[in-house]
Design a protein around this motif. Structure first.
Motif, PDB file in Angstrom:
ATOM      1  N   ALA A 156       0.836  -1.203   0.000  1.00 55.95           N
ATOM      2  CA  ALA A 156       0.000   0.000   0.000  1.00 55.95           C
ATOM      3  C   ALA A 156       0.874   1.257   0.000  1.00 55.95           C
ATOM      4  N   ASP A 157       1.976   1.231   0.742  1.00 57.18           N
ATOM      5  CA  ASP A 157       2.902   2.360   0.739  1.00 57.18           C
ATOM      6  C   ASP A 157       3.502   2.555  -0.652  1.00 57.18           C
ATOM      7  N   LEU A 158       3.879   1.448  -1.285  1.00 57.20           N
ATOM      8  CA  LEU A 158       4.448   1.521  -2.628  1.00 57.20           C
ATOM      9  C   LEU A 158       3.404   1.999  -3.626  1.00 57.20           C
ATOM     10  N   ARG A 159       2.166   1.551  -3.472  1.00 57.23           N
ATOM     11  CA  ARG A 159       1.089   2.010  -4.355  1.00 57.23           C
ATOM     12  C   ARG A 159       0.939   3.519  -4.288  1.00 57.23           C
ATOM     13  N   ARG A 160       0.953   4.059  -3.065  1.00 57.61           N
ATOM     14  CA  ARG A 160       0.817   5.510  -2.898  1.00 57.61           C
ATOM     15  C   ARG A 160       1.992   6.237  -3.548  1.00 57.61           C
ATOM     16  N   ALA A 161       3.199   5.728  -3.343  1.00 58.56           N
ATOM     17  CA  ALA A 161       4.388   6.386  -3.899  1.00 58.56           C
ATOM     18  C   ALA A 161       4.390   6.350  -5.428  1.00 58.56           C
ATOM     19  N   LEU A 162       3.873   5.271  -5.992  1.00 55.83           N
ATOM     20  CA  LEU A 162       3.828   5.138  -7.455  1.00 55.83           C
ATOM     21  C   LEU A 162       2.557   5.742  -8.056  1.00 55.83           C
ATOM     22  N   ARG A 163       1.590   6.053  -7.189  1.00 52.38           N
ATOM     23  CA  ARG A 163       0.272   6.527  -7.620  1.00 52.38           C
ATOM     24  C   ARG A 163      -0.408   5.491  -8.521  1.00 52.38           C
ATOM     25  N   ALA A 164      -0.242   4.231  -8.144  1.00 53.72           N
ATOM     26  CA  ALA A 164      -0.860   3.123  -8.889  1.00 53.72           C
ATOM     27  C   ALA A 164      -2.310   2.982  -8.456  1.00 53.72           C
ATOM     28  N   SER A 165      -3.063   2.245  -9.250  1.00 56.42           N
ATOM     29  CA  SER A 165      -4.499   2.115  -8.989  1.00 56.42           C
ATOM     30  C   SER A 165      -4.834   1.029  -7.970  1.00 56.42           C
ATOM     31  N   SER A 166      -3.866   0.178  -7.621  1.00 62.35           N
ATOM     32  CA  SER A 166      -4.136  -0.940  -6.727  1.00 62.35           C
ATOM     33  C   SER A 166      -2.865  -1.314  -5.978  1.00 62.35           C
ATOM     34  N   ILE A 167      -3.052  -2.012  -4.853  1.00 58.29           N
ATOM     35  CA  ILE A 167      -1.890  -2.497  -4.107  1.00 58.29           C
ATOM     36  C   ILE A 167      -1.441  -3.873  -4.595  1.00 58.29           C
ATOM     37  N   ARG A 168      -2.186  -4.476  -5.517  1.00 56.74           N
ATOM     38  CA  ARG A 168      -1.827  -5.810  -6.013  1.00 56.74           C
ATOM     39  C   ARG A 168      -0.492  -5.766  -6.736  1.00 56.74           C
ATOM     40  N   MET A 169       0.332  -6.779  -6.505  1.00 58.39           N
ATOM     41  CA  MET A 169       1.669  -6.809  -7.081  1.00 58.39           C
ATOM     42  C   MET A 169       1.666  -6.721  -8.606  1.00 58.39           C
ATOM     43  N   PRO A 170       0.754  -7.402  -9.326  1.00 55.68           N
ATOM     44  CA  PRO A 170       0.766  -7.257 -10.785  1.00 55.68           C
ATOM     45  C   PRO A 170       0.556  -5.802 -11.248  1.00 55.68           C
ATOM     46  N   VAL A 171      -0.271  -5.062 -10.526  1.00 58.14           N
ATOM     47  CA  VAL A 171      -0.513  -3.661 -10.871  1.00 58.14           C
ATOM     48  C   VAL A 171       0.728  -2.827 -10.580  1.00 58.14           C
ATOM     49  N   LEU A 172       1.380  -3.092  -9.455  1.00 63.73           N
ATOM     50  CA  LEU A 172       2.610  -2.371  -9.122  1.00 63.73           C
ATOM     51  C   LEU A 172       3.699  -2.669 -10.148  1.00 63.73           C
ATOM     52  N   LEU A 173       3.819  -3.935 -10.535  1.00 68.20           N
ATOM     53  CA  LEU A 173       4.812  -4.309 -11.548  1.00 68.20           C
ATOM     54  C   LEU A 173       4.499  -3.652 -12.887  1.00 68.20           C
ATOM     55  N   GLU A 174       3.226  -3.556 -13.233  1.00 65.53           N
ATOM     56  CA  GLU A 174       2.835  -2.906 -14.480  1.00 65.53           C
ATOM     57  C   GLU A 174       3.252  -1.435 -14.471  1.00 65.53           C
TER      58      GLU A 174
END
Length: 107
Positions: free
Chosen positions: A28-46
């Motif tokens: 969730a911290d990484l999602r916020r830093a990346l401004r990604a749409s989800s905390i799921r790892m596939p979304v973060l990797l995308e």
């Protein structure tokens, strides 16, 4: 720019999980830093693959270093009893960026 291979993505995912665990952060911290749409790892990797596609491996490493710097700044604001050598160290991501730059001839 060659896209990341399946093996590269597996390595990146393992690195992210270790990094988050080591830094006491969550997806969730990484999602916020990346401004990604989800905390799921596939979304973060995308999201990270998009950075790699635009800016290359050096740009990806720089982005992760910037996130680590942001988190360290937050931690320092909340705690004053950090180990002195932590502030003086380059940090795991800075060492990775330095190695990437040496390998690519940019440093």
């Amino acid at each position: 720019m060659a896209p990341l291979t399946a093996e590269d993505l597996d390595d990146l995912q393992a690195f992210l999980k270790d990094w988050l665990r080591h830094s006491g952060r969550t997806q969730a911290d990484l999602r916020r830093a990346l401004r990604a749409s989800s905390i799921r790892m596939p979304v973060l990797l995308e999201e990270l693959m998009g950075i790699h596609g635009r800016d290359g491996l050096v740009g990806l490493a720089e982005r992760l270093c910037a996130i680590e710097g942001l988190w360290q700044g937050e931690d320092q604001g909340g705690q004053s009893d950090l180990a002195p050598d932590l502030e003086d160290s380059l940090g795991q991501l800075d060492l990775l960026l330095q190695e990437i730059r040496l390998e690519s001839g940019d440093g």
